[in-house]
Design a protein around this motif. Structure first.
Motif, short mmCIF file in Angstrom:
data_model
loop_
_atom_site.label_atom_id
_atom_site.label_comp_id
_atom_site.label_asym_id
_atom_site.label_seq_id
_atom_site.Cartn_x
_atom_site.Cartn_y
_atom_site.Cartn_z
N ASP A 406 -1.00 -1.53 -5.11
CA ASP A 406 0.39 -1.13 -5.37
C ASP A 406 0.59 0.34 -5.06
O ASP A 406 1.53 0.72 -4.35
N GLU A 407 -0.29 1.16 -5.60
CA GLU A 407 -0.14 2.60 -5.43
C GLU A 407 -0.25 2.98 -3.95
O GLU A 407 0.53 3.77 -3.44
N PHE A 408 -1.23 2.37 -3.28
CA PHE A 408 -1.40 2.69 -1.87
C PHE A 408 -0.15 2.32 -1.07
O PHE A 408 0.36 3.12 -0.28
N MET A 409 0.35 1.11 -1.29
CA MET A 409 1.52 0.67 -0.50
C MET A 409 2.74 1.54 -0.82
O MET A 409 3.49 1.93 0.08
N HIS A 410 2.94 1.85 -2.09
CA HIS A 410 4.10 2.67 -2.44
C HIS A 410 4.01 4.06 -1.83
O HIS A 410 4.98 4.58 -1.28
N LEU A 411 2.83 4.67 -1.94
CA LEU A 411 2.68 6.04 -1.41
C LEU A 411 2.72 6.04 0.11
O LEU A 411 3.30 6.94 0.73
N PHE A 412 2.10 5.03 0.72
CA PHE A 412 2.13 4.94 2.18
C PHE A 412 3.58 4.91 2.67
O PHE A 412 3.96 5.60 3.62
N MET A 413 4.40 4.12 1.97
CA MET A 413 5.81 3.99 2.37
C MET A 413 6.59 5.28 2.07
O MET A 413 7.32 5.80 2.90
N THR A 442 9.00 -2.72 8.92
CA THR A 442 8.06 -3.63 9.59
C THR A 442 6.93 -2.83 10.24
O THR A 442 5.74 -3.16 10.09
N GLU A 443 7.30 -1.78 10.95
CA GLU A 443 6.27 -1.00 11.66
C GLU A 443 5.35 -0.28 10.68
O GLU A 443 4.13 -0.21 10.89
N LEU A 444 5.91 0.23 9.58
CA LEU A 444 5.06 0.89 8.59
C LEU A 444 4.16 -0.12 7.88
O LEU A 444 2.98 0.17 7.60
N PHE A 445 4.70 -1.28 7.60
CA PHE A 445 3.89 -2.31 6.94
C PHE A 445 2.74 -2.72 7.86
O PHE A 445 1.59 -2.86 7.42
N ALA A 450 -2.94 -2.51 8.96
CA ALA A 450 -3.99 -2.18 9.94
C ALA A 450 -5.03 -1.25 9.32
O ALA A 450 -6.24 -1.42 9.50
N GLU A 451 -4.57 -0.28 8.55
CA GLU A 451 -5.52 0.63 7.90
C GLU A 451 -6.38 -0.11 6.88
O GLU A 451 -7.59 0.13 6.79
#
Ligand SMILES: Cc1ncc(COP(=O)(O)O)c(C=O)c1O
Length: 455
Positions: A406-413, A442-445, A450-451
């Motif tokens: 959760d934290e990774f996806m939120h901060l990545f975005m 979509t591109e960020l997701f 990928a990471e």
């Protein structure tokens, strides 16, 4: 390649550091907030990832900017409170007319907007009689009281991991042993909520029937799809089964459409032909101005009024249903404009089309990378969960929670210009959202996945 559980520490550290480095103004504001409990105006705001929330400066349509000058596509939209987009023009105009021209922010007097809003909610959701609060939480509280009054029964039935606002009776879950228990973290309940509430898993009609058979349940209180533990959809026949069981056991069916309103102009109730005895809604119908409402069938309304007239219950003075600022003219001006001009059928069509696209894109990326996550859509909202197939109960969905992911996806975005709802991975579309906003996500997701899969 399949993502294993857990996020590599270096990825999380990188995102945390970037968040801290690029939001010095927000960090300074947080550090300076010495007079706020938890350093935020409402303690929930500490749910945002990164150690401190953004301090925002402007919000318009689908965009917010922070005090550091960063602009974001907002898919959180105030966790549905701003499903209209921020500060929609029609709502602003109506509010300005009311408070600056005609005057009256709170008066404890009715005006013509109230009947208009009641009639419009009836047209959309089918229930003929309405009453108003300042939040969906209060609308649920008062609906529960009226259900107990009308049925003469003491308890309510909810689904494990439901959320209906800070309503005491609803903070009950099924523990790992399958037994009801106070939800972990429940703040100092006045009474053990297992004494007020029966709880079962979502999509389990047998369990509902078993619990209703005790004969002491005034109301089933439920969203028509769970939306606060990921989105968990009803299986075919489940909602019809609830209706049938409620009728058979002389229990009221209270449907909370506060979030599921995303399904269309009349929520899931209109879309799927549901027949609640009581319907609760709040958040978005005022375009962000505080409001809440509950609708009643004629039968329920008549019983409430009869018991009030007989002196058995006091719904007029200090009987436990009401609030001084509830039903105020500011809220009504906002609701009339929002329902009349902002959250129109055309707006829903646009929002749902975008959410279709969002969901299709995320699903395609998950499939192409064999990622064991799922995404579930409900009209204008969609949410991914770290488990596949999609959970069918609140318990299953709770078990799929992963704080680090959760934290990774939120901060990545957020570090790349997208705000997602902090308590979930929920994205909601508003009338001002665009296909370009969805494509950016979509591109960020794709890049985030990928990471994760490369690591
Ligand atoms: C389904 C549902 N009902 C009620 C509420 C309570 O709304 P509020 O916090 O605006 O009172 C929420 C809040 O998230 C909700 O999700």
């Amino acid at each position: 390649m399949i993502i294993d559980t857990g996020v590599p520490g270096r990825l999380l550290d990188r995102e945390r550091q970037r968040y801290r480095a690029e939001h010095p103004g927000s960090l300074a504001a947080y550090r300076a907030a010495d007079h706020l409990l938890g350093r935020v105006p409402m303690t929930w705001m500490n749910m945002w990832s990164g150690g401190f929330p953004l301090s925002f400066s402007t919000a318009r349509g689908s965009r917010i900017t922070d005090v550091d000058g960063n602009e974001y596509i907002d898919f959180a939209l105030g966790d549905t409170g701003a499903m209209t987009g921020h500060s929609p023009a029609a709502t602003i105009a109506a509010v300005q007319q009311r408070i600056a021209v005609d005057g009256g922010i709170t008066t404890m007097l009715p005006n013509a907007d109230a009947e208009w809003v009641g009639a419009e909610l009836s047209r959309r959701f089918g229930l003929p009689i309405w009453s108003f609060s300042l939040s969906a939480t209060d609308a649920n509280r008062w609906a529960i009281r009226l259900a107990r009054l009308v049925t003469g029964k003491p308890k309510i039935l909810v689904f494990s991991y439901c959320y209906h606002g800070s309503v005491d009776e609803t903070f009950v879950v099924l523990g790992p042993d399958g037994q009801p228990r106070s939800r972990p973290g429940n703040v100092a309940p006045a009474v053990d909520p297992t004494t007020t509430t029966r709880v079962v898993e979502w999509n389990d009609l047998d369990a509902v029937e078993r619990e209703l058979a005790h004969g002491d349940v005034a109301a089933i209180l439920t969203e028509p799809a769970l939306t606060n533990i990921g989105i968990v959809l009803p299986e075919p026949g489940f909602l019809a089964g609830l209706r049938e069981l409620a009728t058979r056991h002389a229990t009221l069916l209270v449907i909370d459409e506060t979030h599921t309103f995303s399904a269309g102009p009349g929520g899931m109730t209109a879309r799927d032909g549901l027949q609640p005895d009581v319907l609760v809604i709040g958040k978005s119908i005022g375009g962000g101005v505080p409001c809440g409402a509950y609708g009643l069938t004629n039968e329920v309304a008549e019983q409430v009024l009869r018991r009030s007239a007989s002196g058995e219950a006091d719904i007029v003075d200090v009987g436990g249903v009401g609030g001084t600022l509830a039903g105020n003219p500011l809220s009504f001006a906002a609701m009339r404009a929002t329902l009349g001009e902002v959250l129109t059928a055309g707006a829903f069509e646009h929002m749902i089309n975008l959410a279709d696209r969002y969901t299709t894109d995320v699903q395609a990326i998950l499939d192409a990378n064999e990622v064991p996550w799922s995404i579930t859509q409900l009209g204008a909202r969609a949410e991914y969960r770290f488990v596949r197939p999609a959970p069918r109960t609140g318990g299953e969905s709770a078990a799929a929670a992963d704080d680090q992911l959760d934290e990774f996806m939120h901060l990545f975005m957020i570090n790349r210009g997208i705000v997602m709802t902090p308590f979930h991975n929920m994205a909601l579309m508003c009338p001002a959202s665009t296909i370009a906003d969805v494509s950016t996500h979509t591109e960020l997701f794709r890049a985030a996945v990928a990471e994760l899969t490369a690591s």
